[in-house]
Design an enzyme around this catalytic site. Structure first.
Site, PDB file in Angstrom:
ATOM      1  CG  ASN A  17      -2.237  -0.876   1.035  1.00  0.00           C
ATOM      2  OD1 ASN A  17      -2.926  -0.454   0.124  1.00  0.00           O
ATOM      3  ND2 ASN A  17      -2.235  -2.195   1.388  1.00  0.00           N
ATOM      4  CG  HIS A 112      -9.596  -2.902   8.683  1.00  0.00           C
ATOM      5  ND1 HIS A 112      -9.015  -3.368   9.454  1.00  0.00           N
ATOM      6  CD2 HIS A 112     -10.731  -3.708   8.573  1.00  0.00           C
ATOM      7  CE1 HIS A 112      -9.275  -4.510  10.053  1.00  0.00           C
ATOM      8  NE2 HIS A 112     -10.560  -4.718   9.549  1.00  0.00           N
ATOM      9  CG  ASP A 148      -9.491  -1.667  12.568  1.00  0.00           C
ATOM     10  OD1 ASP A 148      -8.448  -1.069  12.330  1.00  0.00           O
ATOM     11  OD2 ASP A 148      -9.256  -2.788  12.967  1.00  0.00           O
TER      12      ASP A 148
HETATM   13  C1  GRF Z   1      -2.921  -4.656   4.253  1.00  0.00           C
HETATM   14  O1  GRF Z   1      -3.959  -5.581   3.657  1.00  0.00           O
HETATM   15  C2  GRF Z   1      -3.741  -3.499   4.957  1.00  0.00           C
HETATM   16  O2  GRF Z   1      -5.160  -3.320   4.675  1.00  0.00           O
HETATM   17  C3  GRF Z   1      -3.718  -4.039   6.319  1.00  0.00           C
HETATM   18  O3  GRF Z   1      -2.519  -4.454   6.431  1.00  0.00           O
HETATM   19  C4  GRF Z   1      -2.013  -5.051   4.901  1.00  0.00           C
HETATM   20  C5  GRF Z   1      -0.590  -4.376   4.592  1.00  0.00           C
HETATM   21  O4  GRF Z   1      -0.115  -4.893   3.487  1.00  0.00           O
HETATM   22  N1  GRF Z   1      -3.731  -2.911   7.292  1.00  0.00           N
HETATM   23  P1  GRF Z   1       0.977  -4.270   2.721  1.00  0.00           P
HETATM   24  O5  GRF Z   1       2.273  -4.100   3.830  1.00  0.00           O
HETATM   25  O6  GRF Z   1       0.559  -2.800   2.624  1.00  0.00           O
HETATM   26  O7  GRF Z   1       1.261  -4.879   1.520  1.00  0.00           O
END
Ligand code: GRF
Length: 318
Positions: A17, A112, A148
């Site tokens: 992300n 989330h 959350d």
């Molecule tokens: C994602 O699924 C996010 O929604 C959750 O943790 C995960 C992180 O994945 N909070 P990344 O490190 O961004 O690949």
């Protein structure tokens, strides 16, 4: 291009992300830049990726149970040193202390992997499959002390397939997350440049002063003090008028000397408005990422005092 917000992305692991936020920030019209990537795990693979993409990275030693508060003080210092305006949590696996959350109130978001309020916490995909749901998704929300649970800023739905496992579902939800997160962060940050949004905030502060009411001035929202038969403007909105490239509010100052001083000492905040300037109205630019609204409130109060009818001032004013 107006000034971009300086965003810090906090991660604990892979950082996909984070990568989505970085790549989206390369668009010409993106309202933010990723000015820092950090987290609680100096070995997080995402940190290496950020470095390869020339994004500033700071590795803070992982907190032990005992020195949690020391970790968050160090983090706060790093954020201040990098002049961060806004935080995006992206797989940051730490419970945040309440004072840290309060410090970043309405300036920190999280992503989330479920359609909140369904399935808070961990193992969301297991929970979704166990509940037999046909649709899941991802949510971006403001961070509040309760896990959350902050205001939802945006969501995206993802269909659950009959043969999905938690792993296959997570994989597809992640694709949706990467689309959602930069989009919602941009939309949220853009609101601080929106004339209507800014006007609402000024109106709240202006109308909190005694004997005030709204009235337009040459088509711009404004606020007066006094009665309908005997009143004066003490604040008028400004929307890119006369070639001035800003949204702001005009307030009365004590005279040309004060105006010159304000503009000289803080040229990013104050401007001399065409037409109004000679009658001691100074402009405060408000379409900036980090407006000090307490300061705006003080300037509105000072303007109020400069124009309020004597009867109100004698009655003790505000
Ligand atoms: C994602 O699924 C996010 O929604 C959750 O943790 C995960 C992180 O994945 N909070 P990344 O490190 O961004 O690949």
């Amino acid at each position: 291009m107006p000034e971009r917000s300086r965003v810090a992305v906090l991660i604990s692991g892979r950082g996909s992300n984070m990568a989505a936020l970085i790549y989206a920030s390369r668009a010409d019209d993106c309202p933010y830049e990723v000015a820092l990537v950090t987290g609680d795990n100096p070995d997080a693979p995402g940190l290496e990726l950020a470095e390869a993409e020339d994004v500033p990275v700071v590795r803070i030693p992982a907190p032990t149970t005992k020195d949690r508060s020391r970790y968050f003080s160090a983090l706060q210092k790093v954020l201040e040193d990098h002049c961060i305006d806004f935080i995006a949590l992206a797989g940051f696996m730490r419970i945040l202390p309440d004072d840290f959350v309060a410090e970043w109130d309405r300036r920190m978001v999280n992503i989330h992997p479920s359609l909140l309020p369904r399935h808070k916490g961990l193992k969301t995909h297991h929970a979704c499959l166990a509940a037999g749901e046909k649709v899941t998704g991802a949510t971006v929300h403001l961070v509040t002390p309760e896990l959350d649970s902050g205001e939802i800023l945006g969501q995206v739905e993802v269909a659950v397939l009959s043969d999905d496992t938690p792993e296959t579902l997570a994989e597809r939800v992640l694709i949706a997350e990467h689309q959602l997160y930069p989009h919602v962060v941009s939309r949220y940050l853009n609101r601080t440049r929106d004339f209507e949004w800014i006007t609402e905030r000024v109106a709240e502060l202006a109308l909190a002063l005694p004997a005030t009411y709204p009235q337009t001035s040459h088509g711009s929202p404004g606020w007066k003090v006094g009665t309908q038969s005997n009143s004066k403007f003490f604040a008028i909105m400004w929307n890119h008028h006369h070639g001035e490239g800003s949204v702001g509010v005009l307030v009365k100052c004590s005279g040309q000397d004060e105006m010159a001083h304000l503009i000289q000492s803080e040229p990013d905040i104050y401007f001399r408005p065409a037409y109004y300037g000679p009658s001691d109205w100074v402009g405060i630019k408000l379409d900036r990422p980090k407006v000090d609204w307490d300061h705006v409130s003080e300037r509105l109060a000072q303007s109020w005092e400069l124009v309020a009818p004597r009867r109100l001032l004698e009655a003790g004013g505000r």
